[in-house]
Write a protein that holds these residues in place. Structure first.
Motif, PDB file in Angstrom:
ATOM      1  N   PHE A 313       4.600   9.801 -13.090  1.00 20.48           N
ATOM      2  CA  PHE A 313       5.057   9.095 -12.659  1.00 20.48           C
ATOM      3  C   PHE A 313       5.683   8.053 -11.706  1.00 20.48           C
ATOM      4  O   PHE A 313       6.407   8.821 -11.476  1.00 20.48           O
ATOM      5  CB  PHE A 313       5.232   8.845 -13.992  1.00 20.48           C
ATOM      6  CG  PHE A 313       6.845   8.716 -14.892  1.00 20.48           C
ATOM      7  CD1 PHE A 313       7.655   8.615 -14.139  1.00 20.48           C
ATOM      8  CD2 PHE A 313       6.388  10.376 -15.250  1.00 20.48           C
ATOM      9  CE1 PHE A 313       8.499   9.049 -14.696  1.00 20.48           C
ATOM     10  CE2 PHE A 313       7.958  11.164 -15.732  1.00 20.48           C
ATOM     11  CZ  PHE A 313       8.711  11.112 -15.615  1.00 20.48           C
ATOM     12  N   LEU A 335       4.930  -0.515 -12.595  1.00 21.73           N
ATOM     13  CA  LEU A 335       5.214   0.781 -13.736  1.00 21.73           C
ATOM     14  C   LEU A 335       3.735   1.451 -13.368  1.00 21.73           C
ATOM     15  O   LEU A 335       3.332   0.816 -14.076  1.00 21.73           O
ATOM     16  CB  LEU A 335       6.038   0.912 -14.672  1.00 21.73           C
ATOM     17  CG  LEU A 335       7.837   0.387 -14.626  1.00 21.73           C
ATOM     18  CD1 LEU A 335       7.856   1.224 -15.976  1.00 21.73           C
ATOM     19  CD2 LEU A 335       8.272   1.687 -13.624  1.00 21.73           C
ATOM     20  N   PHE A 336       3.446   2.366 -13.707  1.00 21.99           N
ATOM     21  CA  PHE A 336       2.208   3.794 -13.462  1.00 21.99           C
ATOM     22  C   PHE A 336       2.822   5.093 -14.180  1.00 21.99           C
ATOM     23  O   PHE A 336       3.876   5.468 -13.681  1.00 21.99           O
ATOM     24  CB  PHE A 336       1.713   3.055 -12.184  1.00 21.99           C
ATOM     25  CG  PHE A 336       2.207   4.117 -10.689  1.00 21.99           C
ATOM     26  CD1 PHE A 336       2.179   5.834 -11.202  1.00 21.99           C
ATOM     27  CD2 PHE A 336       3.142   3.810 -10.325  1.00 21.99           C
ATOM     28  CE1 PHE A 336       2.909   6.231  -9.897  1.00 21.99           C
ATOM     29  CE2 PHE A 336       3.283   4.407  -8.532  1.00 21.99           C
ATOM     30  CZ  PHE A 336       3.861   5.478  -8.785  1.00 21.99           C
ATOM     31  N   SER A 337       1.883   5.013 -14.412  1.00 21.23           N
ATOM     32  CA  SER A 337       1.573   7.308 -14.962  1.00 21.23           C
ATOM     33  C   SER A 337       0.632   7.743 -14.454  1.00 21.23           C
ATOM     34  O   SER A 337      -0.933   6.836 -14.622  1.00 21.23           O
ATOM     35  CB  SER A 337       1.823   6.973 -16.643  1.00 21.23           C
ATOM     36  OG  SER A 337       0.641   6.591 -16.904  1.00 21.23           O
ATOM     37  N   TYR A 345       1.551  -0.402 -16.047  1.00 20.32           N
ATOM     38  CA  TYR A 345       1.821  -1.523 -16.666  1.00 20.32           C
ATOM     39  C   TYR A 345       2.880  -2.771 -15.558  1.00 20.32           C
ATOM     40  O   TYR A 345       3.669  -2.611 -14.821  1.00 20.32           O
ATOM     41  CB  TYR A 345       2.577  -0.843 -17.315  1.00 20.32           C
ATOM     42  CG  TYR A 345       2.797   0.680 -18.004  1.00 20.32           C
ATOM     43  CD1 TYR A 345       1.777   0.695 -19.427  1.00 20.32           C
ATOM     44  CD2 TYR A 345       2.949   1.590 -17.323  1.00 20.32           C
ATOM     45  CE1 TYR A 345       1.063   1.523 -20.131  1.00 20.32           C
ATOM     46  CE2 TYR A 345       2.017   2.699 -18.533  1.00 20.32           C
ATOM     47  CZ  TYR A 345       1.278   2.987 -19.506  1.00 20.32           C
ATOM     48  OH  TYR A 345       0.927   3.925 -19.679  1.00 20.32           O
ATOM     49  N   GLY A 378      13.258   0.938 -18.060  1.00 22.91           N
ATOM     50  CA  GLY A 378      11.875   1.931 -18.517  1.00 22.91           C
ATOM     51  C   GLY A 378      11.605   2.995 -17.402  1.00 22.91           C
ATOM     52  O   GLY A 378      10.646   4.577 -18.029  1.00 22.91           O
ATOM     53  N   SER A 390      13.301   7.100 -19.516  1.00 23.36           N
ATOM     54  CA  SER A 390      12.528   6.323 -19.515  1.00 23.36           C
ATOM     55  C   SER A 390      12.517   6.163 -20.921  1.00 23.36           C
ATOM     56  O   SER A 390      12.080   6.820 -21.868  1.00 23.36           O
ATOM     57  CB  SER A 390      11.000   7.193 -19.802  1.00 23.36           C
ATOM     58  OG  SER A 390       9.512   6.641 -19.163  1.00 23.36           O
ATOM     59  N   ARG A 395       8.311  -0.260 -26.566  1.00 24.36           N
ATOM     60  CA  ARG A 395       7.583  -0.266 -25.377  1.00 24.36           C
ATOM     61  C   ARG A 395       8.594  -1.106 -24.314  1.00 24.36           C
ATOM     62  O   ARG A 395       9.860  -1.558 -24.755  1.00 24.36           O
ATOM     63  CB  ARG A 395       6.619  -1.427 -25.355  1.00 24.36           C
ATOM     64  CG  ARG A 395       6.210  -1.383 -25.932  1.00 24.36           C
ATOM     65  CD  ARG A 395       4.737  -0.113 -24.677  1.00 24.36           C
ATOM     66  NE  ARG A 395       3.619   0.311 -25.594  1.00 24.36           N
ATOM     67  CZ  ARG A 395       2.287   1.346 -25.031  1.00 24.36           C
ATOM     68  NH1 ARG A 395       2.393   0.490 -23.933  1.00 24.36           N
ATOM     69  NH2 ARG A 395       1.271   0.976 -25.481  1.00 24.36           N
ATOM     70  N   CYS A 396       8.842  -0.712 -23.292  1.00 27.29           N
ATOM     71  CA  CYS A 396       9.674  -1.206 -21.858  1.00 27.29           C
ATOM     72  C   CYS A 396      10.080  -2.804 -21.827  1.00 27.29           C
ATOM     73  O   CYS A 396       8.418  -3.326 -21.977  1.00 27.29           O
ATOM     74  CB  CYS A 396       9.600  -0.605 -20.777  1.00 27.29           C
ATOM     75  SG  CYS A 396      10.400  -1.462 -19.767  1.00 27.29           S
ATOM     76  N   TYR A 399       8.207  -4.275 -18.194  1.00 29.09           N
ATOM     77  CA  TYR A 399       6.821  -4.003 -18.262  1.00 29.09           C
ATOM     78  C   TYR A 399       5.932  -3.674 -19.364  1.00 29.09           C
ATOM     79  O   TYR A 399       4.611  -2.307 -18.960  1.00 29.09           O
ATOM     80  CB  TYR A 399       6.874  -3.053 -16.530  1.00 29.09           C
ATOM     81  CG  TYR A 399       7.728  -3.237 -15.842  1.00 29.09           C
ATOM     82  CD1 TYR A 399       7.019  -4.211 -14.977  1.00 29.09           C
ATOM     83  CD2 TYR A 399       9.312  -2.547 -15.746  1.00 29.09           C
ATOM     84  CE1 TYR A 399       7.938  -4.349 -14.035  1.00 29.09           C
ATOM     85  CE2 TYR A 399      10.017  -2.686 -14.149  1.00 29.09           C
ATOM     86  CZ  TYR A 399       9.233  -3.879 -13.693  1.00 29.09           C
ATOM     87  OH  TYR A 399       9.609  -3.902 -12.163  1.00 29.09           O
ATOM     88  N   SER A 401       5.751  -0.755 -20.737  1.00 30.90           N
ATOM     89  CA  SER A 401       5.360   0.135 -20.330  1.00 30.90           C
ATOM     90  C   SER A 401       5.761   1.386 -21.767  1.00 30.90           C
ATOM     91  O   SER A 401       6.567   1.195 -22.147  1.00 30.90           O
ATOM     92  CB  SER A 401       5.828   0.908 -19.305  1.00 30.90           C
ATOM     93  OG  SER A 401       6.646   0.539 -18.932  1.00 30.90           O
ATOM     94  N   LEU A 404       7.262   6.675 -20.169  1.00 27.91           N
ATOM     95  CA  LEU A 404       6.654   7.805 -19.349  1.00 27.91           C
ATOM     96  C   LEU A 404       6.680   9.054 -18.863  1.00 27.91           C
ATOM     97  O   LEU A 404       6.244  10.081 -18.464  1.00 27.91           O
ATOM     98  CB  LEU A 404       7.067   7.115 -17.598  1.00 27.91           C
ATOM     99  CG  LEU A 404       6.818   5.783 -17.957  1.00 27.91           C
ATOM    100  CD1 LEU A 404       7.378   4.785 -16.307  1.00 27.91           C
ATOM    101  CD2 LEU A 404       5.544   5.841 -17.578  1.00 27.91           C
TER     102      LEU A 404
END
Length: 470
Positions: A313, A335-337, A345, A378, A390, A395-396, A399, A401, A404
């Motif tokens: 992530f 952010l991403f996974s 996200y 996050g 994380s 949720r964050c 973002y 998210s 993660l």
């Protein structure tokens, strides 16, 4: 052909520039020649057609066979009015041209009949499982054909993660956008068994641009037609960024080809043309000082990490990282996974805690963070390198998210930072310093703790590769 039919055909033909038309004509002649239909039979001129066997012979190397069969089914789906063309096993010139016109130049409405038939040979609604298989075949074909044509721009199948899991993860992400008529989005096992009609698929193709882009890449690069002409859109030209800084360094990136394509598509357009490696824990050692020395003032960056449980992530930082006790960045950050699932996200508007980098402070947290708040990020990498968290219940805030990492408080296995777009001019001179020069105190600490120096990687400055070959 009747007049109406001829006019429709001419309309499709007129979408292509003269040089494109000759490209399409030449390709069809080649394929019909392979089909054995170029000559005359019993003294009568026979109409040129293309068979599945000819397509398979022509595309044997550039395109996986299951995608070739799907392309053939798509061509067969073109209904030439007044003819039982669907019953014919051969593809007529008109079908071929309309297929090319609709998939390369058409809108979602024009593409949908073809795509439905590429998903399933039988008419009517299709199951989620069939759409998943089609999407996996499509993504796998994109990776395969770009590799075959040497169009991976410095990436290759050796310096990136195995693409197999990335293909499945990206297909699942694209499928998560499928909606039923009432607006609901089925998920998980339910999604696989749900039936979707043509309207639902058309809506999906309209909202998920990757499907059209991937089909265009497979056709252009697979048939080697219209692949170098100026009508290509930016999303095709910048499908993959040029890769810099990884060649001949023995590094396998945490990214796989499908995830690079997906993350790159979410970057601001002006940053999509190039990624340059700034930091790798495998090359430069496991040190927060080294991390800071390599990423500060280098322009927008992508941070990607893997925890010891295998989760991958990261985040996109829209501004240069600066060491300071305040939040930085703007609402382009995300952010991403990557694994076990692919997702991006983006900002919620709830707060502006986009990115944070601090070191050697006694009163504020020291580390690299994105989203959330102090002690509840996050994404957080502690200055005590190797530790991170994380946190997202549920949720964050910045973002939206989820958590993660595999665990809320995680242990870091590997980390990379990539500059995206052009590295600022001001970073040029700093970038030429070796790591050993940049932070000798950190190097001494590295040696005292008995950690590997990775001296080849450490001594080599991060700079542009000579070329972006594969």
């Amino acid at each position: 052909m009747g007049n109406a039919e001829s006019n429709a055909y001419q309309n499709h033909l007129s979408r292509f520039l003269p040089e494109e038309q000759s490209d399409i004509d030449g390709l069809f002649d080649t394929l019909s020649g392979l089909s054995g239909s170029a000559g005359a039979k019993n003294g009568k001129a026979t109409k040129k057609t293309v068979t599945l066997a000819a397509l398979q012979a022509y595309l044997r190397e550039p395109i996986p066979e299951q995608m070739t069969v799907r392309l053939y089914s798509g061509m067969k789906s073109i209904d030439l009015t007044g003819k039982s063309s669907g019953l014919s096993e051969c593809i007529a010139k008109e079908q071929f041209v309309i297929f090319m016109s609709n998939l390369l130049k058409g809108n979602a409405d024009e593409k949908i009949t073809i795509i439905m038939r590429m998903i399933s040979k039988t008419q009517g609604p299709v199951k989620g499982k069939q759409i998943q298989e089609f999407t996996e075949d499509l993504i796998m074909s994109v990776v395969h054909v770009l590799n075959y044509r040497k169009e991976l721009k410095g990436w290759n199948l050796e310096n990136t993660r195995d693409s197999a899991s990335g293909v499945k993860a990206l297909a699942s992400q694209l499928l998560s956008e499928l909606k039923l008529a009432d607006g609901t989005k089925p998920a998980g096992p339910q999604l696989m068994e749900t039936h979707f009609d043509q309207n639902a698929i058309e809506d999906w193709v309209y909202r998920v641009p990757q499907i059209s882009v991937f089909l265009s890449v497979v056709i252009r690069q697979g048939f080697h037609v219209l692949h170098s002409l100026p009508d290509q859109t930016k999303d095709i030209l910048n499908l993959l960024p040029v890769c810099k800084g990884i060649k001949r360094r023995g590094l396998v990136s945490l990214f796989d080809i499908p995830s690079i394509i997906y993350i790159n598509s979410h970057l601001p357009a002006e940053l999509q043309h190039k990624w340059q490696l700034l930091f790798s824990s495998k090359l430069h050692g496991e040190s927060f000082s080294q991390l800071c020395a390599h990423i500060v003032n280098k322009g927008p960056c992508i941070v990607i990490l893997k925890d010891v449980d295998g989760y991958i992530f990261g985040g996109f930082a829209s501004h240069s990282w600066e060491v300071k006790p305040q939040f930085q960045g703007d609402n382009r950050c995300f952010l991403f996974s990557i694994f076990p699932s692919v997702a991006v996200y983006t900002y919620t508007g709830y707060n502006d805690h986009y990115m944070y980098l601090n070191h050697h402070q006694q009163t504020m947290p020291n580390g690299l963070g994105m989203g959330g708040q102090h002690g509840y990020f996050g994404l957080w990498i502690d200055s005590d390198y190797g530790k991170g968290h994380s946190k997202a219940k549920p949720r964050c805030t910045t973002y939206n998210s989820p958590q993660l990492a595999a665990k809320e408080d995680f242990t870091l296995d590997a980390m990379e930072v990539w500059a995206v777009g052009d590295v600022p001019e001001s970073a040029g001179t700093k970038g030429k310093k070796t790591i050993l020069d940049a932070d000798p105190e950190a190097q001494a600490l590295l040696e005292m703790t008995g950690r590997s120096r990775h001296s080849e990687g450490l001594r080599e400055p991060i700079g542009e590769d000579d070329d972006d070959d594969n």
